[in-house]
Design a protein around this motif. Structure first.
Motif, PDB file in Angstrom:
ATOM      1  N   ASP A 177       3.220   1.698   1.949  1.00  0.00           N
ATOM      2  CA  ASP A 177       2.956   1.922   3.375  1.00  0.00           C
ATOM      3  C   ASP A 177       3.881   1.078   4.241  1.00  0.00           C
ATOM      4  O   ASP A 177       4.434   1.560   5.236  1.00  0.00           O
ATOM      5  CB  ASP A 177       1.491   1.593   3.690  1.00  0.00           C
ATOM      6  CG  ASP A 177       0.520   2.565   3.029  1.00  0.00           C
ATOM      7  OD1 ASP A 177       0.962   3.672   2.656  1.00  0.00           O
ATOM      8  OD2 ASP A 177      -0.656   2.209   2.891  1.00  0.00           O
ATOM      9  N   LYS A 180       7.243   2.437   4.259  1.00  0.00           N
ATOM     10  CA  LYS A 180       7.254   3.839   4.695  1.00  0.00           C
ATOM     11  C   LYS A 180       7.776   4.787   3.612  1.00  0.00           C
ATOM     12  O   LYS A 180       8.565   5.696   3.868  1.00  0.00           O
ATOM     13  CB  LYS A 180       8.075   4.002   5.979  1.00  0.00           C
ATOM     14  CG  LYS A 180       7.580   3.148   7.144  1.00  0.00           C
ATOM     15  CD  LYS A 180       8.330   3.447   8.422  1.00  0.00           C
ATOM     16  CE  LYS A 180       7.893   2.511   9.542  1.00  0.00           C
ATOM     17  NZ  LYS A 180       6.450   2.532   9.783  1.00  0.00           N
ATOM     18  N   LYS A 182       6.870   7.669   1.334  1.00  0.00           N
ATOM     19  CA  LYS A 182       5.863   8.716   1.281  1.00  0.00           C
ATOM     20  C   LYS A 182       5.701   9.249  -0.138  1.00  0.00           C
ATOM     21  O   LYS A 182       6.684   9.427  -0.862  1.00  0.00           O
ATOM     22  CB  LYS A 182       6.240   9.876   2.212  1.00  0.00           C
ATOM     23  CG  LYS A 182       6.464   9.452   3.663  1.00  0.00           C
ATOM     24  CD  LYS A 182       5.193   8.906   4.285  1.00  0.00           C
ATOM     25  CE  LYS A 182       5.404   8.562   5.759  1.00  0.00           C
ATOM     26  NZ  LYS A 182       4.189   7.969   6.352  1.00  0.00           N
ATOM     27  N   THR A 184       5.506  12.028  -1.440  1.00  0.00           N
ATOM     28  CA  THR A 184       5.810  13.458  -1.453  1.00  0.00           C
ATOM     29  C   THR A 184       7.142  13.647  -2.133  1.00  0.00           C
ATOM     30  O   THR A 184       8.007  12.767  -2.106  1.00  0.00           O
ATOM     31  CB  THR A 184       5.883  14.032  -0.028  1.00  0.00           C
ATOM     32  OG1 THR A 184       6.798  13.249   0.740  1.00  0.00           O
ATOM     33  CG2 THR A 184       4.514  13.993   0.645  1.00  0.00           C
ATOM     34  N   THR A 186      10.678  14.739  -2.360  1.00  0.00           N
ATOM     35  CA  THR A 186      11.744  15.058  -1.408  1.00  0.00           C
ATOM     36  C   THR A 186      12.741  16.073  -1.954  1.00  0.00           C
ATOM     37  O   THR A 186      13.578  16.570  -1.234  1.00  0.00           O
ATOM     38  CB  THR A 186      12.517  13.775  -1.033  1.00  0.00           C
ATOM     39  OG1 THR A 186      13.026  13.176  -2.235  1.00  0.00           O
ATOM     40  CG2 THR A 186      11.596  12.779  -0.331  1.00  0.00           C
TER      41      THR A 186
END
Length: 238
Positions: A177, A180, A182, A184, A186
């Motif tokens: 966090d 930053k 994520k 997901t 890419t």
């Protein structure tokens, strides 16, 4: 040994390298520790597990547990004992962990997990080489790539208890966090962006492209200090 051949069939192991190595382990174990309170069957299963792990070969621990009627805690304890007697304790790293969990795109997982671990070390000044960090890098990279992995296997190779593993997961989530990062994949986004760019190239007219302003970014040293300061603050408050 006949018992090794029999158990290897039940575990669906046909790699002669693993079977031969397990036979060597079993012979040495019986010589070095005659007072070990384990059945020959249990020692054989665990020797096959150790041989498979140390040669980066697949091993079905769920089947092994079912054959022995063992719980995971008991199995892990007895495996650790045998590893110490045989002096074959191997410190797992990202590469060997990726080999153990066996996913289709193993090479990409290994590369991205190695990169994540490197970033974690750089931003937290980590110098410890405990396998818990390699296992956690593989875990979160798998989530990022949307791969299904056996978390119990990762806990096993991390050499942590489940509660310790959960605590480390929370710590890493905070780090993700703060930086930053994520969870997901890419890869699909990059492919979609590339396809979109190609479509624009095919349909564009002779017009001047818009120039996007790029804001100046802070230096690496300033960024590192800021990230570390926030990470330490988060850890203290947690």
């Amino acid at each position: 040994m006949e018992v090794v051949e029999d158990v290897s069939k039940k575990l669906e192991i046909d790699d002669r390298k693993v079977i031969n190595k397990a036979s060597e382990h079993l012979r040495l174990l019986n010589i070095k520790s005659t007072s070990l309170q384990l059945t020959e069957y249990a020692k054989t299963v665990i020797c096959l597990d150790i041989a498979a792990t140390n040669t980066n070969s697949p091993f079905n621990q769920e089947t092994a547990l079912a054959l022995l009627c063992y719980g995971k805690a008991r199995y892990r304890k007895e495996k650790n004992i045998i590893q110490r007697v045989l002096n074959v304790t191997q410190v797992p790293d990202v590469r060997s962990i990726c080999s153990i969990i066996r996913v289709a795109n193993q090479k990409e997982l290994e590369e991205r997990a190695t990169k994540m671990l490197k970033e974690y070390r750089a931003t937290t000044d980590l110098t410890d080489s405990h396998p818990q960090y390699d296992a956690m890098a593989v875990y979160y990279t798998s989530k990022m790539m949307k791969l299904k992995v056996n978390e119990d296997k990762l806990i096993d190779v991390s050499h942590l208890k489940r509660m310790q593993w959960s605590h480390l997961k929370t710590k890493w989530q905070r780090w993700l966090d703060v930086n930053k990062i994520k969870l997901t994949d890419t890869t699909k986004k990059r492919n979609a962006d590339k396809a979109g760019a190609e479509t624009v190239d095919d349909t564009k007219e002779n017009v001047m492209p818009k120039v996007k302003c790029i804001e100046a970014t802070e230096s690496y040293e300033d960024w590192k200090k800021r990230v570390l300061a926030k990470a330490y603050a988060d850890l203290k408050s947690g």
